[in-house]
Structures are given as structure tokens and as C-alpha cells.
Design a protein around this motif. Structure first.
Motif, PDB file in Angstrom:
ATOM      1  N   VAL A 533     -34.439 -10.039 -21.555  1.00  0.00           N
ATOM      2  CA  VAL A 533     -35.061 -10.197 -20.235  1.00  0.00           C
ATOM      3  C   VAL A 533     -35.940  -8.968 -20.005  1.00  0.00           C
ATOM      4  O   VAL A 533     -35.443  -7.846 -19.869  1.00  0.00           O
ATOM      5  CB  VAL A 533     -34.002 -10.327 -19.130  1.00  0.00           C
ATOM      6  CG1 VAL A 533     -34.695 -10.453 -17.759  1.00  0.00           C
ATOM      7  CG2 VAL A 533     -33.112 -11.531 -19.393  1.00  0.00           C
ATOM      8  N   VAL A 534     -37.233  -9.203 -19.974  1.00  0.00           N
ATOM      9  CA  VAL A 534     -38.189  -8.099 -19.872  1.00  0.00           C
ATOM     10  C   VAL A 534     -39.046  -8.297 -18.634  1.00  0.00           C
ATOM     11  O   VAL A 534     -39.627  -9.380 -18.431  1.00  0.00           O
ATOM     12  CB  VAL A 534     -39.087  -8.021 -21.120  1.00  0.00           C
ATOM     13  CG1 VAL A 534     -40.098  -6.880 -20.981  1.00  0.00           C
ATOM     14  CG2 VAL A 534     -38.241  -7.830 -22.370  1.00  0.00           C
ATOM     15  N   ALA A 535     -39.100  -7.255 -17.824  1.00  0.00           N
ATOM     16  CA  ALA A 535     -39.944  -7.278 -16.627  1.00  0.00           C
ATOM     17  C   ALA A 535     -41.259  -6.569 -16.931  1.00  0.00           C
ATOM     18  O   ALA A 535     -41.258  -5.459 -17.463  1.00  0.00           O
ATOM     19  CB  ALA A 535     -39.229  -6.605 -15.469  1.00  0.00           C
ATOM     20  N   LEU A 536     -42.362  -7.217 -16.601  1.00  0.00           N
ATOM     21  CA  LEU A 536     -43.675  -6.611 -16.770  1.00  0.00           C
ATOM     22  C   LEU A 536     -44.139  -6.093 -15.416  1.00  0.00           C
ATOM     23  O   LEU A 536     -44.356  -6.886 -14.483  1.00  0.00           O
ATOM     24  CB  LEU A 536     -44.680  -7.617 -17.320  1.00  0.00           C
ATOM     25  CG  LEU A 536     -44.657  -7.798 -18.855  1.00  0.00           C
ATOM     26  CD1 LEU A 536     -43.424  -8.607 -19.266  1.00  0.00           C
ATOM     27  CD2 LEU A 536     -45.918  -8.489 -19.331  1.00  0.00           C
ATOM     28  N   CYS A 537     -44.242  -4.768 -15.298  1.00  0.00           N
ATOM     29  CA  CYS A 537     -44.543  -4.126 -14.022  1.00  0.00           C
ATOM     30  C   CYS A 537     -45.884  -3.411 -14.098  1.00  0.00           C
ATOM     31  O   CYS A 537     -46.368  -3.074 -15.178  1.00  0.00           O
ATOM     32  CB  CYS A 537     -43.449  -3.111 -13.651  1.00  0.00           C
ATOM     33  SG  CYS A 537     -41.802  -3.829 -13.492  1.00  0.00           S
TER      34      CYS A 537
END
Length: 725
Positions: A533-537
Motif C-alpha cells: 500500500v503506497v501513498a503518492l503525496c
């Protein structure tokens, strides 16, 4: 060097804090990157160039013009005002000192005073202020004259032309006619003054020279008589070459003494060697004996006699007459050999004695001659002193006579030392300001100032530019650089404009697509592949985060992975629009329990890529991303997908981004190249660090294809063939 710079971390790297003020503005611009900086800042360079040209050209028209007039003089070098010390003049190598003297004379205040008085310049407002011109007494008028002289000399120029005896006398004035009149006035005043000075100087020198000639003539006569009398009284006789007779004899006699002593030493050495040989081995060992032809002949005769005696002795008895005769002949030969040996050795002794005696005799003669020379030395010294005095007196007389003769010639001639060969004429164009030259100078100065301004601006730039900025200034791992797409790359099949994510479908082998493959590889390596699970910020809006999220999801799907992209920006949702999808429900409805998850998830145009969109903008005071509900949703989705990507809102603008980031396995920070201030990125990192969010790394978005971050010109030239442009 790869087309897309990539860092591949094994574990997420925690954000390191630092004092931002120590880093912002410290970027240096190397000469190798100068061309790149100029391509980025060309508008600044052009603006500075235009401003510089406008200022300089405007100033050239605002300045009062000045006209210059030039008169040319020819200096006559064969009539110097003062005769040179060596009495030589006339033509020859260029006399630079003479020219320097004449230039200083023309620029003297006396010449300028003549010009001022002749033209009434002490009353001219161009040269004298109104306060000085208003005075009526003598002191005020004298001050006005001196002020006019000073102004006149400031505008006067006197230059030598091309290593010649031509002097150019120039003058500048606001009036072209006045400039020509004053330049000619300087030339005429100088010519007249040199004639006056020459006549007065020549007359004075002639009078002084005649008196000095009479005095030096008497001194030379007395000195010559003293020399002759002293030489006669001391008996010093000189040869043809000026040396005395004794001096001429001593050199050959010294040579003879040296030769005689060498011969005597050689004779004594030969005798000593012979005596040693006689003492050790007898006369037969002497070298002179061995080399004697007489002894050699006697020895041959004795050898023959020995042979005869041996034959007779073998046949007959000792009283045989022939044998007795042979013995007597051998004895006689032995006596002759002995006598010859003695004679040779005695000859060596006689030769040594004779050579020694001759050397002693020559030494005696040399000593006697040296004594005579020593006796005459004191007399010779005094004679030489008297001779020098006589020569000096004669030389001084000759020199002065030549000087007096030249001075007399100058006195007889009234021709000045300089003459006017070209009068100053009225100029139709101003000499200052030179507008074409100033315009050309303004172009050069503007370019230099523009380049300096571009370099200073780049040096003080406070945005992220390359991988070093990411790793050193921000303390993050650098994942990749995403090149900015131009109009050609964003052109769709229908000729219209398409989104960056759609270019992946049209050009899957482009450099843009390759950058996201590098990002995918970095995510797969993070924590050994456990970051699912990767968040792109992003820090602020407009950094290309949403386009990057959709593009990365499609790249993963094209690689055979099952990917879900969740639109986490509920206030400005745009994933569904970029993906060209339509839906009546989405993430908000699922979190509120108003829709089923299966109904909200949409299939993308790329097989294996699914999207959980936000259907409409929502501004709600309630916490839509309640940790419990959102975490439960992610846990429900994990078994069905290899990767779950979350497109979050900007970290500094909306708190939802930090809430979502805390639920992810890792965060990828998207930073706009050359756009996002480092201080803003640092503030966003501070919040994520406070929440203990693991950060996988940072990606530079919208990078200029010619920038260093993607390989600059080297990249575009060397690797362009590897990609679908």
C-alpha cells in the motif's frame, strides 16, 4: 549513465531534519552548466540586455554632444632645443624622449594661457563659471583665466601617430567651430613659442660656449706639456703599440724560461730513470741502451762469434788457434758494449747538466728584467695619470667645440622645431557620445549582465533541481526523474490534447514511461517487497501527483500486476476524469456504507488496473478517513491486489494526506522540478516524520528534458534512439 536516474533503496529511509536556512541559496553554478542555465533563463538574459541597451542608448541622446577637431604637427628632430650630452643629433632611431618633451610642452599652462588670451576664453561660459566671470578686479580676472586654462587642458589631447614624429593636437567643444579654432590656436602657439625659446637658448649657449672653449684650450695645452716632460725625465720609452720596451720583452722571455725548465726537468727525469735501472738490473736494462743501434749491432756480432766458438770447441781442444782467436774476439766485443753503455749514460748526465744550466740562465735574465719593470712602475703610474688628464682636457675641448658649432647653426636659423602640416577643420559629426560604439558596448554589457543575472538567480534558486538536492538537502532517496512532456508528446490519436497518463498507452516505450518503470522497481525493492500500500503525496498542488498515480498504476498493470488506484483527494478528485471513466459511486460512498465495494471499483482501459474513484467533490467537517474504517477497507483490499496506490491531497494543504499516509506501507513524495520551494518540502516532511510515516523516496516531476536531472544534452543525444519519441 541511464536515461532515468534511479535510486533503489532496500529499506525506507527516515526523513532527516536540518536547518533549512543553511542550505537554501547555496547551490553553485558550474561553467559546464552555464549553457543549461542560459536555456532556462533566456528570458531574463534578454530582459537585462534590452534594459541595458535602452539605458545606454537613452543616455547617449541625453548627453550634450561634443565635437572634436585635430591639428597635426611635424616635429623636426635634427634641431634639438638643447644639445645632447654626446653632441649628436640629426636623423636616426625615433627619439621618444624628444616627443615626450614636446607633448608636455604643448600641454603646458603657458601655451594654454596664450590660447585663452588670444581667444578671450576667460569670458566663455563653456570654460568659466558665471561666478568667476562676474568679477571685475584683477584677482577675479586672473582666477577666470586659470579656470579657463584648467578646463582647456582637460579637453586637450596630444598623441603621437604610429611611431612617427607626427603629433595630433585634438580639442573637444560643444561648438564644432570653436573646437577647430582652439586646436589650431594650440598648434600655432606651440610653434611660435619653440622659435622664441630656440633663439634665446641658442644665443645664451653660444656666448657661454666661447668662454668655455678658451678655458679648456689652455688646460689641454698645459696637460700635454706635463706628460711629455715627465716621460722624458723618467726615461719611459714606449713602443708602437703604447707599451714600454721592457713590457714587450718580458712575454717572450717568460715563454723561453718555461720551455727551458721543462727541458731540464725532462733530462733530469731521464737520467734518474737510467741510474735506477743500472742499480737494479745493470746497464743492459737502461732504455737508452736498449734502443741504441750501435749496441744492437755489437750484440749481433757477439752472437755470431759465440756460434763460431761453440762449433770450434766441439771439434778442437782449448789450445786450438782458431778457438783462442774466437775467445779474444768475444772479449773485445764485450769491452766495446760496456764502453758504449757507459758513453750513453754519461751522455744523459751531460744533457741534464746542460738543460739545467740553460734554465738557470734564462731565469736570471727574467728576474733582472722584472726588477727593471718594478723600478719603472711608480713612474709609469704617474705618467698614465698625467696622460688621462691630458686626454680628458682634449676630449672636453672637442666636445664643447662641436656643441658650440651646432648652437651657432641654430642661432643663424630662424626655422622653428615644428611645423603645421594639417590644420583642424570643422567636424560635422560629434565625437562624443559615439552612439554606434555605445550601442555596441551596451549589447556586450547587457549580455554580460544578463549572464551574471541568470547565474546569480540560479545560484540563489531555492527549489529542487537534481538528485543531489533530494538526497543532500532533503535527506531522501532519489527514485527517478520524470521528464516534462511537450506538445508533441501530449498529442492524441485524434490530433487533440491528451493527458500524460494516456501517453503511456500511445507511447509505452517513451522516456516518460521508462521513468515510471524505474519508480515501480524502487517500490518493489522497498522493505524487500512488503510495501504493497503506497501513498503518492505532494507538498503543494500542481506537482503532477494525480497523473503520476494513474501512470504508475498502469505501468504496474502492464507489467502483469494487479493494481488498485484509490483517489484519496475528496476535495479536488480528478483520477476518474483523467482515466475517462464514469461511475455513480466511489470511495466516499463505500466509507459511509452507502455502496458496495464491488460497485465502486472501476476497471481501467489497461487490463489489471482498477480504480476506486471519488465521484464528486466533498467538503465535510467529518473525518471521512477514519483510521478504523479506512484501515478496514485497505485490509479488505490487500488480498486481491499486488499493489494499492493512493492518490492523496497535498500534504501542506489538507490534513487528509497525513491521515492516509499513516495507513500506508510507504510514501512516495512527488516534487515538481524547479517549482516547489525546498522550505515547503521540508515543512511537509516534518509533518510526515512527526507521524512516523515511512518514506520510500522522492520523484522529480515535470523535469526539463535538457536538465541535468535527466542527463541533459548527453541524455538527449546518446539515448534518444532507445525511446519512442
Amino acid at each position: 549513465m541511464n536515461a532515468v536516474t534511479l535510486a533503489t533503496p532496500l529499506t525506507p529511509m527516515p526523513v532527516s531534519r536540518f536547518d533549512q536556512s543553511r542550505h537554501v541559496g547555496r547551490r553553485s553554478v558550474s561553467f559546464g552548466a552555464l549553457g543549461q542555465v542560459l536555456r532556462w533563463r533566456w528570458k531574463l538574459v534578454v530582459g537585462v540586455l534590452a534594459l541595458t541597451m535602452l539605458l545606454v542608448v537613452g543616455a547617449s541622446y541625453a548627453i550634450s554632444p561634443r565635437y572634436q577637431a585635430v591639428a597635426r604637427l611635424r616635429i623636426t628632430p635634427n634641431r634639438p632645443l638643447v644639445v645632447a650630452p654626446d653632441g649628436e643629433g640629426g636623423h636616426g632611431p625615433l627619439d621618444q624622449s624628444l616627443l615626450s618633451t614636446e607633448i608636455a610642452t604643448i600641454r603646458s599652462r603657458d601655451i594654454a594661457r596664450r590660447v585663452v588670451q588670444a581667444n578671450g576664453l576667460q569670458h566663455d561660459p563653456e570654460f568659466v563659471s558665471a561666478r568667476l566671470r562676474s568679477g571685475k578686479d584683477e584677482v577675479a580676472q586672473a582666477r577666470a583665466v586659470e579656470a579657463a586654462i584648467s578646463t582647456l587642458l582637460e579637453r586637450l589631447s596630444v598623441d603621437q601617430q604610429e611611431k612617427s614624429y607626427i603629433l595630433a593636437v585634438g580639442f573637444q567643444s560643444r561648438d564644432a567651430v570653436k573646437a577647430a579654432r582652439i586646436a589650431n590656436g594650440f598648434a600655432e602657439s606651440y610653434i611660435n613659442s619653440t622659435a622664441d625659446v630656440m633663439m634665446s637658448t641658442a644665443a645664451r649657449q653660444a656666448d657661454e660656449g666661447q668662454a668655455a672653449l678658451q678655458r679648456l684650450s689652455k688646460q689641454a695645452e698645459v696637460a700635454a706639456a706635463d706628460v711629455a716632460h715627465y716621460r722624458a725625465s723618467t726615461g719611459i720609452v714606449q713602443g708602437a703599440n703604447g707599451a714600454t720596451v721592457n713590457d714587450q720583452q718580458i712575454a717572450p722571455l717568460s715563454s723561453q724560461v718555461a720551455t727551458a725548465e721543462a727541458a731540464a726537468a725532462a733530462a733530469r727525469s731521464n737520467l734518474e730513470t737510467a741510474e735506477k735501472q743500472v742499480a737494479s738490473a745493470g746497464p743492459d736494462a737502461v732504455s737508452a741502451v736498449l734502443s741504441s743501434n750501435v749496441i744492437a749491432d755489437l750484440r749481433r756480432q757477439r752472437t755470431a762469434a759465440e756460434a763460431d766458438r761453440s762449433q770450434l770447441a766441439s771439434r778442437y781442444g782449448p789450445i786450438f788457434p782458431a778457438l783462442i782467436e774466437a775467445n779474444e774476439r768475444i772479449s773485445a766485443l764485450d769491452r766495446q758494449i760496456h764502453e758504449e753503455q757507459a758513453r750513453i749514460i754519461e751522455g744523459l748526465r751531460s744533457e741534464a747538466r746542460a738543460a739545467t744550466a740553460q734554465a738557470a740562465s734564462l731565469r736570471g735574465q727574467l728576474g733582472s728584467l722584472k726588477g727593471e719593470i718594478a723600478a719603472n712602475n711608480s713612474a709609469a703610474v704617474k705618467a698614465e695619470s698625467l696622460q688621462r688628464s691630458a686626454d680628458a682636457a682634449t676630449g672636453a675641448y672637442n666636445h664643447l667645440a662641436s656643441s658650440v658649432q651646432q648652437t651657432a647653426q641654430v642661432e643663424q636659423s630662424s626655422q622653428p622645431q615644428a611645423r603645421l602640416i594639417e590644420q583642424a577643420v570643422v567636424s560635422s559629426t560629434p565625437a562624443f557620445p559615439n552612439r554606434p560604439a555605445m550601442a555596441a558596448t551596451s549589447v556586450l554589457a547587457g549580455l554580460v549582465l544578463g549572464v551574471i543575472a541568470a547565474m546569480v538567480t540560479e545560484t540563489m534558486q531555492g527549489t529542487v533541481r537534481n538528485a543531489d538536492d533530494v538526497e543532500v538537502l532533503l535527506g531522501l532517496r532519489f527514485l527517478a526523474s520524470v521528464p516534462r512532456l511537450g506538445r508533441k508528446q501530449l498529442k492524441g490519436e485524434d490530433g487533440g490534447r491528451c493527458s500524460p497518463a494516456d501517453t503511456l498507452l500511445l507511447r509505452p516505450m517513451s522516456a516518460y514511461a521508462e521513468a515510471y518503470r524505474a519508480i515501480r522497481s524502487s517500490i518493489r525493492r522497498a522493505d524487500g517487497g512488503s510495501a504493497r500500500v503506497v501513498a503518492l503525496c505532494s507538498t503543494v498542488p500542481g506537482e503532477g501527483k494525480t497523473s503520476s498515480s494513474l501512470t504508475l498504476a498502469r505501468v504496474m498493470a502492464m507489467a502483469g500486476e494487479r493494481v488498485l488506484l484509490i483517489d484519496g483527494d475528496v476535495r479536488r478528485p480528478s483520477v476518474r476524469r483523467l482515466a475517462h471513466l464514469h461511475s455513480d459511486c466511489g470511495l466516499i460512498e463505500v466509507l459511509k456504507g452507502e455502496a458496495e465495494l464491488s460497485d465502486a471499483i472501476l476497471a481501467d482501459h489497461v487490463e489489471g488496473c482498477s480504480i476506486l474513484p471519488v465521484t464528486k467533490s466533498t467538503f465535510s467537517p467529518t473525518d471521512l478517513f477514519n483510521p478504523g474504517r479506512m484501515r478496514a477497507l485497505l485490509e479488505q483490499l490487500r488480498p486481491h491486489y499486488d499493489h494499492i496506490l493512493i492518490d492523496t491531497p497535498p500534504v501542506l494543504g489538507v490534513t487528509d494526506a497525513r491521515s492516509i499516509a499513516k495507513l500506508s506501507d510507504g510514501v512516495v513524495l512527488m516534487i515538481k522540478w524547479g517549482g516547489t520551494p525546498i522550505a515547503a518540502v521540508d515543512a511537509a516532511l516534518a509533518g510526515l516524520e512527526h507521524d512516523n510515516v515511512p518514506i520510500i523516496g522522492a520523484v522529480l516531476t515535470m523535469v526539463n528534458p535538457r536538465a541535468e536531472a535527466v542527463g541533459a544534452l548527453y541524455y538527449s543525444r546518446r539515448y534518444v534512439s532507445y525511446y519512442d519519441r
